[in-house]
Design a protein around this motif. Structure first.
Motif, PDB file in Angstrom:
ATOM      1  N   GLN A 151       0.834  -1.208   0.000  1.00  0.00           N
ATOM      2  CA  GLN A 151       0.000   0.000   0.000  1.00  0.00           C
ATOM      3  C   GLN A 151       0.868   1.258   0.000  1.00  0.00           C
ATOM      4  O   GLN A 151       1.794   1.376   0.809  1.00  0.00           O
ATOM      5  CB  GLN A 151      -0.969   0.000   1.193  1.00  0.00           C
ATOM      6  CG  GLN A 151      -0.382   0.256   2.559  1.00  0.00           C
ATOM      7  CD  GLN A 151       0.191  -0.976   3.228  1.00  0.00           C
ATOM      8  OE1 GLN A 151       0.621  -1.914   2.580  1.00  0.00           O
ATOM      9  NE2 GLN A 151       0.224  -0.963   4.551  1.00  0.00           N
ATOM     10  N   PRO A 152       0.538   2.232  -0.879  1.00  0.00           N
ATOM     11  CA  PRO A 152       1.309   3.486  -0.927  1.00  0.00           C
ATOM     12  C   PRO A 152       0.691   4.564  -0.038  1.00  0.00           C
ATOM     13  O   PRO A 152       0.980   5.751  -0.202  1.00  0.00           O
ATOM     14  CB  PRO A 152       1.210   3.875  -2.403  1.00  0.00           C
ATOM     15  CG  PRO A 152      -0.132   3.368  -2.812  1.00  0.00           C
ATOM     16  CD  PRO A 152      -0.431   2.145  -1.980  1.00  0.00           C
ATOM     17  N   ILE A 153      -0.176   4.147   0.898  1.00  0.00           N
ATOM     18  CA  ILE A 153      -0.868   5.091   1.782  1.00  0.00           C
ATOM     19  C   ILE A 153      -1.188   4.358   3.081  1.00  0.00           C
ATOM     20  O   ILE A 153      -1.342   3.133   3.080  1.00  0.00           O
ATOM     21  CB  ILE A 153      -2.165   5.587   1.103  1.00  0.00           C
ATOM     22  CG1 ILE A 153      -2.759   6.764   1.852  1.00  0.00           C
ATOM     23  CG2 ILE A 153      -3.194   4.460   0.956  1.00  0.00           C
ATOM     24  CD1 ILE A 153      -3.827   7.494   1.079  1.00  0.00           C
ATOM     25  N   GLU A 154      -1.280   5.091   4.167  1.00  0.00           N
ATOM     26  CA  GLU A 154      -1.632   4.448   5.439  1.00  0.00           C
ATOM     27  C   GLU A 154      -3.106   4.087   5.433  1.00  0.00           C
ATOM     28  O   GLU A 154      -3.948   4.910   5.102  1.00  0.00           O
ATOM     29  CB  GLU A 154      -1.315   5.386   6.610  1.00  0.00           C
ATOM     30  CG  GLU A 154       0.178   5.581   6.791  1.00  0.00           C
ATOM     31  CD  GLU A 154       0.529   6.311   8.072  1.00  0.00           C
ATOM     32  OE1 GLU A 154      -0.379   6.845   8.731  1.00  0.00           O
ATOM     33  OE2 GLU A 154       1.730   6.346   8.401  1.00  0.00           O
ATOM     34  N   VAL A 155      -3.401   2.854   5.814  1.00  0.00           N
ATOM     35  CA  VAL A 155      -4.800   2.415   5.839  1.00  0.00           C
ATOM     36  C   VAL A 155      -5.386   2.515   7.249  1.00  0.00           C
ATOM     37  O   VAL A 155      -6.569   2.278   7.443  1.00  0.00           O
ATOM     38  CB  VAL A 155      -4.977   0.986   5.268  1.00  0.00           C
ATOM     39  CG1 VAL A 155      -4.528   0.925   3.816  1.00  0.00           C
ATOM     40  CG2 VAL A 155      -4.246  -0.052   6.115  1.00  0.00           C
ATOM     41  N   GLY A 156      -4.554   2.822   8.238  1.00  0.00           N
ATOM     42  CA  GLY A 156      -5.061   3.034   9.594  1.00  0.00           C
ATOM     43  C   GLY A 156      -4.796   1.886  10.554  1.00  0.00           C
ATOM     44  O   GLY A 156      -5.197   1.942  11.712  1.00  0.00           O
ATOM     45  N   ASN A 167       8.975   4.041  -0.097  1.00  0.00           N
ATOM     46  CA  ASN A 167       9.173   5.298  -0.840  1.00  0.00           C
ATOM     47  C   ASN A 167       7.869   5.786  -1.487  1.00  0.00           C
ATOM     48  O   ASN A 167       7.836   6.144  -2.656  1.00  0.00           O
ATOM     49  CB  ASN A 167      10.301   5.164  -1.870  1.00  0.00           C
ATOM     50  CG  ASN A 167      10.112   4.020  -2.847  1.00  0.00           C
ATOM     51  OD1 ASN A 167       9.307   3.117  -2.608  1.00  0.00           O
ATOM     52  ND2 ASN A 167      10.820   4.064  -3.959  1.00  0.00           N
ATOM     53  N   HIS A 168       6.825   5.812  -0.678  1.00  0.00           N
ATOM     54  CA  HIS A 168       5.512   6.262  -1.188  1.00  0.00           C
ATOM     55  C   HIS A 168       5.533   7.720  -1.634  1.00  0.00           C
ATOM     56  O   HIS A 168       4.853   8.093  -2.589  1.00  0.00           O
ATOM     57  CB  HIS A 168       4.418   6.027  -0.136  1.00  0.00           C
ATOM     58  CG  HIS A 168       4.700   6.628   1.197  1.00  0.00           C
ATOM     59  ND1 HIS A 168       4.313   7.887   1.535  1.00  0.00           N
ATOM     60  CD2 HIS A 168       5.369   6.130   2.263  1.00  0.00           C
ATOM     61  CE1 HIS A 168       4.719   8.153   2.767  1.00  0.00           C
ATOM     62  NE2 HIS A 168       5.366   7.099   3.238  1.00  0.00           N
TER      63      HIS A 168
END
Ligand SMILES: [Fe+2]
Length: 250
Positions: A151-156, A167-168
């Protein structure tokens, strides 16, 4: 013309169909889910397995994955996750399932390898970033989708966010230069996720084996359901998508 996609994720099969992962027989869960999908009778132009097809990376796991899922879609692309060992996929199955891109006009899809040898975190190396940039330049008149395992983003969920794409920032700086990117689709998080970064849709798909509880700090399982995602790509660049779940217990 619309295109219909089926997304499966994180099946974690073993070389032996009798082996279990945290008490779950991952062969049986995929068997149950793929039987359900087959019975539902949807016709898919393309299926994508968004990584971690296998837990132990043994060649038998890939043979089992092929046996359990063949016929679900006209074509199928396999993506590498942190647990996969694609060197162990036979020459025949490699030719059939492992592809760098796929084109469903006017859509173009790229499949990126985010794996780091021996580690659970992900990263886009120099060559993958270059391949991505060339793809974005080349298909500037198409609607674009990027597929990657991490995942290139935090999902929580803290524990899985620590194992995301390192390296998002570099990734987003590159891809947000292009107006025709419609979505980024990932696996690895074992839960449903759906949000936007600007106009770009971010989607994940539940595991075919076991889910991680959303918003949990530590690894915590939800073994109640198995899931998959449907995705319809429209000629005007819009998408419709839906998660389907079935009860996991035999
Ligand atoms: Fe993973």
């Amino acid at each position: 013309m619309t295109h219909k996609l089926l997304i499966l994720s994180d099946s974690h099969l073993f070389g032996s169909r009798y082996q279990e992962l945290f008490g779950v027989n991952t062969y049986q869960t995929l068997h149950k889910l793929s039987t359900h999908i087959g019975d539902a009778g949807g016709s898919y132009d393309l299926a994508v397995a968004s990584g971690d097809l296998s837990e132990d990376g043994l060649s038998g796991a890939y043979e089992e994955f092929h046996d359990l899922t063949q016929g679900l879609a006209s074509s199928f692309v396999w993506m590498k996750g942190n647990h996969d060992q694609f060197d162990n996929v036979s020459v025949e199955l490699t030719k059939k399932y492992i592809h760098p891109e796929w084109h469903l006009d006017p859509w173009s899809l790229i499949f990126l390898d985010t794996t780091l040898k021996g580690r659970d975190e992900g990263e886009l190396g120099e060559s993958e970033l270059l391949r991505l940039e060339e793809f974005m330049e080349k298909y500037s008149d198409k609607h674009l989708l990027i597929f990657m395992h991490h995942q290139p983003i935090e999902v929580g969920s803290e524990f899985i966010d620590e194992l995301g794409l390192l390296n998002h920032q570099e990734f987003w700086e590159l891809v947000l230069r292009y107006q025709n990117l419609r979505g980024v689709i990932f696996g690895h998080v074992h839960q449903e996720y759906d949000s936007n970064v600007g106009e770009v849709r971010l989607l994940s798909t539940p595991s075919t084996a076991m889910q991680f509880k959303p918003f949990s700090r530590e690894l915590d399982f939800d073994l109640s359901t198995l899931g998959y995602r449907n995705l319809t790509l429209n000629p005007n660049g819009s998408m419709e998508t839906k998660i389907h779940r079935i009860v996991a217990v035999n």
